[in-house]
Design an enzyme around this catalytic site. Sequence first.
Site, PDB file in Angstrom:
ATOM      1  N   TYR A   1      -1.821  -0.160  10.121  1.00 47.09           N
ATOM      2  CA  TYR A   1      -1.803  -0.893   8.739  1.00 47.09           C
ATOM      3  C   TYR A   1      -0.784  -0.416   8.008  1.00 47.09           C
ATOM      4  O   TYR A   1      -0.147  -1.345   7.175  1.00 47.09           O
ATOM      5  CB  TYR A   1      -3.070  -0.399   8.199  1.00 47.09           C
ATOM      6  CG  TYR A   1      -3.279  -0.895   6.562  1.00 47.09           C
ATOM      7  CD1 TYR A   1      -3.881  -1.984   6.562  1.00 47.09           C
ATOM      8  CD2 TYR A   1      -3.170   0.115   5.635  1.00 47.09           C
ATOM      9  CE1 TYR A   1      -3.946  -2.626   4.985  1.00 47.09           C
ATOM     10  CE2 TYR A   1      -3.493  -0.394   4.199  1.00 47.09           C
ATOM     11  CZ  TYR A   1      -3.766  -1.629   4.019  1.00 47.09           C
ATOM     12  OH  TYR A   1      -4.039  -1.902   2.769  1.00 47.09           O
TER      13      TYR A   1
ATOM     14  N   SER B   1       0.783  -1.323  -0.199  1.00 51.99           N
ATOM     15  CA  SER B   1      -0.283   0.047  -0.039  1.00 51.99           C
ATOM     16  C   SER B   1       0.855   1.414  -0.089  1.00 51.99           C
ATOM     17  O   SER B   1       1.930   1.254   0.478  1.00 51.99           O
ATOM     18  CB  SER B   1      -0.812  -0.004   1.277  1.00 51.99           C
ATOM     19  OG  SER B   1      -1.635   1.218   1.568  1.00 51.99           O
TER      20      SER B   1
END
Length: 247
Positions: A156, A142
């Site tokens: 995350y 990501s």
Amino acid sequence: MKIALVTGASRGIGRATALLLAQRGYQVAVNYHQRAQAADEVVRLIEQAGGSAFSVQANIADEAQVMAMFRRIDQQPGELSALVNNAGILFQQATIEQLTAERINRLFSTNVTGSFICCREAIRRMAWHHGGKGGAIVNVSSAAARLGAPGEYIDYAASKGAMDTLTKGLSLEVAAQGVRVNGVRPGFIYTEMHADGGEADRVNRVAPAIPMQRGGQAAEIASAVVWLLSDEASYITGSIIDAAGGR
């Protein structure tokens, strides 16, 4: 027939990747954790288009379930030649002051440990020294790994930073064993995952801050993933493609 395993393939980027891999001639192992109906729908769409696929349930945070999933793949007539580590979770947006060890550990057990175990099992089947024919792995990271996701998902983001390090280290470890390992870092993509974090419309909110002025589509990420798995990327390993609209 070459088999491609896509984890978390019942929705979003995983779903789009599974559909595209089937178009490219792979038999696709459509992994899911809880969404059996959605996974079966992906298989149905693939078969309807003349492709080959099967669904396989496993919570990748559980090592025993991961190993059972790979044993199921071993029972197929083809051989595993591609792995897409796409399964990942996130929780409600939070600051560091709201995080707990339980939340962090749950997130890392899926996003990091689960991906490591999937890589381990894939290497045991692909690497030349195990009698394998080689293969390719793509880890879906990501842009948060670079940006940090402050005030929203720093846990995350950190898990995806670990994925980037896994990509680099493993690529060097298995480069001489016929296995390529690369990554893709999506930016703000229209998927259901944002609802998991409590803001379903998040992509539209941040779109004006993206240089391309829009969020991305799951199919656009799938194209990058499938290219890295293909022979067109045969001399590429240890690389990470940023697919984030310029952000």
